[in-house]
Design a protein around this motif. Structure first.
Motif, PDB file in Angstrom:
ATOM      1  N   ASN A  56       9.762  12.410   1.850  1.00 18.67           N
ATOM      2  CA  ASN A  56       8.375  12.133   1.480  1.00 18.67           C
ATOM      3  C   ASN A  56       8.268  10.899   0.593  1.00 18.67           C
ATOM      4  O   ASN A  56       7.313  10.116   0.694  1.00 18.67           O
ATOM      5  CB  ASN A  56       7.772  13.343   0.764  1.00 18.67           C
ATOM      6  N   TYR A  57       9.257  10.709  -0.280  1.00 18.67           N
ATOM      7  CA  TYR A  57       9.239   9.529  -1.149  1.00 18.67           C
ATOM      8  C   TYR A  57       9.462   8.246  -0.339  1.00 18.67           C
ATOM      9  O   TYR A  57       8.770   7.242  -0.557  1.00 18.67           O
ATOM     10  CB  TYR A  57      10.315   9.656  -2.221  1.00 18.67           C
TER      11      TYR A  57
ATOM     12  N   LEU B 259      19.632  15.489   1.226  1.00 19.64           N
ATOM     13  CA  LEU B 259      19.008  14.304   0.639  1.00 19.64           C
ATOM     14  C   LEU B 259      17.793  13.864   1.461  1.00 19.64           C
ATOM     15  O   LEU B 259      16.772  13.452   0.902  1.00 19.64           O
ATOM     16  CB  LEU B 259      20.029  13.165   0.552  1.00 19.64           C
TER      17      LEU B 259
ATOM     18  N   SER C  90      10.943  13.604  -5.798  1.00 24.80           N
ATOM     19  CA  SER C  90      11.449  14.428  -4.699  1.00 24.80           C
ATOM     20  C   SER C  90      10.457  15.537  -4.400  1.00 24.80           C
ATOM     21  O   SER C  90       9.842  16.100  -5.317  1.00 24.80           O
ATOM     22  CB  SER C  90      12.816  15.028  -5.041  1.00 24.80           C
ATOM     23  N   SER C  91      10.262  15.813  -3.139  1.00 25.47           N
ATOM     24  CA  SER C  91       9.451  16.937  -2.677  1.00 25.47           C
ATOM     25  C   SER C  91       9.965  17.315  -1.306  1.00 25.47           C
ATOM     26  O   SER C  91      10.300  16.444  -0.503  1.00 25.47           O
ATOM     27  CB  SER C  91       7.965  16.555  -2.629  1.00 25.47           C
ATOM     28  N   TRP C  92      10.042  18.588  -1.024  1.00 25.62           N
ATOM     29  CA  TRP C  92      10.774  19.043   0.149  1.00 25.62           C
ATOM     30  C   TRP C  92      10.004  18.820   1.454  1.00 25.62           C
ATOM     31  O   TRP C  92       8.799  18.990   1.526  1.00 25.62           O
ATOM     32  CB  TRP C  92      11.118  20.526   0.019  1.00 25.62           C
TER      33      TRP C  92
ATOM     34  N   GLN D  31       1.420  10.338  -7.765  1.00 23.56           N
ATOM     35  CA  GLN D  31       2.683   9.607  -7.725  1.00 23.56           C
ATOM     36  C   GLN D  31       2.456   8.133  -8.032  1.00 23.56           C
ATOM     37  O   GLN D  31       1.399   7.577  -7.721  1.00 23.56           O
ATOM     38  CB  GLN D  31       3.356   9.753  -6.356  1.00 23.56           C
TER      39      GLN D  31
ATOM     40  N   ALA E  29      14.927  16.171   0.718  1.00 27.54           N
ATOM     41  CA  ALA E  29      14.383  16.026  -0.631  1.00 27.54           C
ATOM     42  C   ALA E  29      13.632  14.717  -0.830  1.00 27.54           C
ATOM     43  O   ALA E  29      12.635  14.676  -1.568  1.00 27.54           O
ATOM     44  CB  ALA E  29      15.512  16.148  -1.656  1.00 27.54           C
ATOM     45  N   TYR E  30      14.086  13.645  -0.193  1.00 35.09           N
ATOM     46  CA  TYR E  30      13.523  12.324  -0.482  1.00 35.09           C
ATOM     47  C   TYR E  30      12.786  11.694   0.707  1.00 35.09           C
ATOM     48  O   TYR E  30      12.392  10.538   0.643  1.00 35.09           O
ATOM     49  CB  TYR E  30      14.621  11.375  -0.954  1.00 35.09           C
TER      50      TYR E  30
ATOM     51  N   LYS F  85       1.373  15.956  -1.066  1.00 30.99           N
ATOM     52  CA  LYS F  85       2.716  15.653  -1.580  1.00 30.99           C
ATOM     53  C   LYS F  85       2.701  14.423  -2.483  1.00 30.99           C
ATOM     54  O   LYS F  85       3.522  14.319  -3.404  1.00 30.99           O
ATOM     55  CB  LYS F  85       3.673  15.421  -0.420  1.00 30.99           C
TER      56      LYS F  85
ATOM     57  N   SER G 280      10.516   7.007  -8.449  1.00 27.67           N
ATOM     58  CA  SER G 280      10.960   7.900  -7.380  1.00 27.67           C
ATOM     59  C   SER G 280      10.624   9.352  -7.711  1.00 27.67           C
ATOM     60  O   SER G 280      10.478   9.710  -8.878  1.00 27.67           O
ATOM     61  CB  SER G 280      12.471   7.765  -7.171  1.00 27.67           C
TER      62      SER G 280
END
Length: 307
Positions: A89-90, A83, A38-40, A31, A86-87, A27, A36
């Motif tokens: 992993n970040y 949210l 997004s990855s699920w 990066q 989506a975020y 993931k 920032s």
């Protein structure tokens, strides 16, 4: 030199992440920490609060908890989960990089200890959180049931009591079955116990019919003066009065009626639209035996909301 740094970063990242390292490595490939992305993450979508605790991101979990409280008030619960999915992993990537940057300042041994302390997973924390939530939920639920039971106990009659209503249906009271309701045109609610030769009388006075200076004591004094025209009332000293569930003036007198002595008890409660004056007569020998049930009856007086 670049290869050494990358190798140390890989080792530090694997040490920090622990379980599912290769999932997050995939993931996070390509990066940049300052940008920032997004990855699920399905786990974070379905269980964001617990996933954050599991990954030791306690500050994020606290913020999500506050946001979820708002989510119960506003229809944004699904948005919050989206949210998080989506975020997540970040957020985890940022946390990992911050931890590794700090660990790089330590020796290898101290860095290893720091990475394991800040990283990895915390399954016990999730279990304890779930247990705490369950305990709090059960406690609140049981409290609601207890309050409901208490309310039912105070408002509904049991096998030894029954509901009585005044002549014009202004008030309702829960009285002992030994006291039968009888017709008495001079009183709003008249109860009589033939075995004890005891009377329990309620009279209603509408507030609109009196000046604002009138209070509960006024009606008690008038009733005491009324009985004094027929009997000679004298105060009873050293006798404990009734324990009511509301603040109201009360007083106890006695009078000789032929060869007998009777207690005369008076109290008055102020309601929204009227005053309710209670007069209770009983033999002195029965006072202590009935004081609890009479106090419950007087405390049970309530407006009839059906009219």
């Amino acid at each position: 030199m670049e290869q050494v740094q990358r190798t140390w970063d890989d080792w530090a990242t694997e040490t920090f992440v622990g379980d599912n390292y290769y999932y997050y490595k995939t993931k996070w490939e390509h990066q940049i920490p300052e940008r920032s992305f997004s990855s699920w993450n399905w786990a974070a979508f379905f269980f964001p609060f617990y996933w954050l605790i599991y990954r030791k991101m306690y500050l994020y979990s606290f913020f999500f908890f506050l946001a979820s409280i708002i989510g119960y008030i506003l229809p944004i619960g699904l948005i919050l989960h989206g949210l998080a999915g989506a975020y997540a992993n970040y957020m985890y990537y940022k946390t990992c990089n911050t931890t590794i940057r700090i660990a790089s300042q330590y020796s290898n041994e101290d860095a290893l200890s720091y990475l394991k302390k800040k990283g990895g997973t915390n399954l016990l924390g999730v279990i304890l959180t779930i247990a705490a939530i369950v305990i709090v939920t059960v406690t609140i639920f049981m409290g609601i049931i207890l309050l409901a039971d208490t309310s039912d106990t105070t408002s509904a009659p049991n096998e030894n009591t029954y509901n009585v209503i005044s002549v014009n249906k202004e008030i309702i009271a829960t009285a002992p079955k030994t006291y039968e309701q009888e017709t008495d045109n001079s009183n709003d609610l008249y109860l009589y116990d033939g075995i004890k030769d005891s009377e329990l009388i309620f009279n209603i006075y509408y507030k609109d019919d009196y000046q604002d200076t009138v209070n509960e004591q006024y009606f008690m004094d008038n009733m005491i003066d009324f009985f004094n025209t027929e009997y000679t009332l004298s105060p009873v000293n050293g006798k404990e009065l009734l324990t009511l569930d509301h603040q109201a003036p009360q007083t106890l007198y006695k009078a000789a009626i032929g060869t007998n002595i009777l207690y005369f008890y008076f109290t008055c409660e102020k309601f929204d639209k009227y005053y309710v004056l209670t007069t209770f007569t009983i033999r002195p020998s029965d006072w202590d035996r009935v004081s609890k049930e009479i106090a419950d009856t007087i405390s049970s007086v309530r407006p009839n909301d059906t009219i």
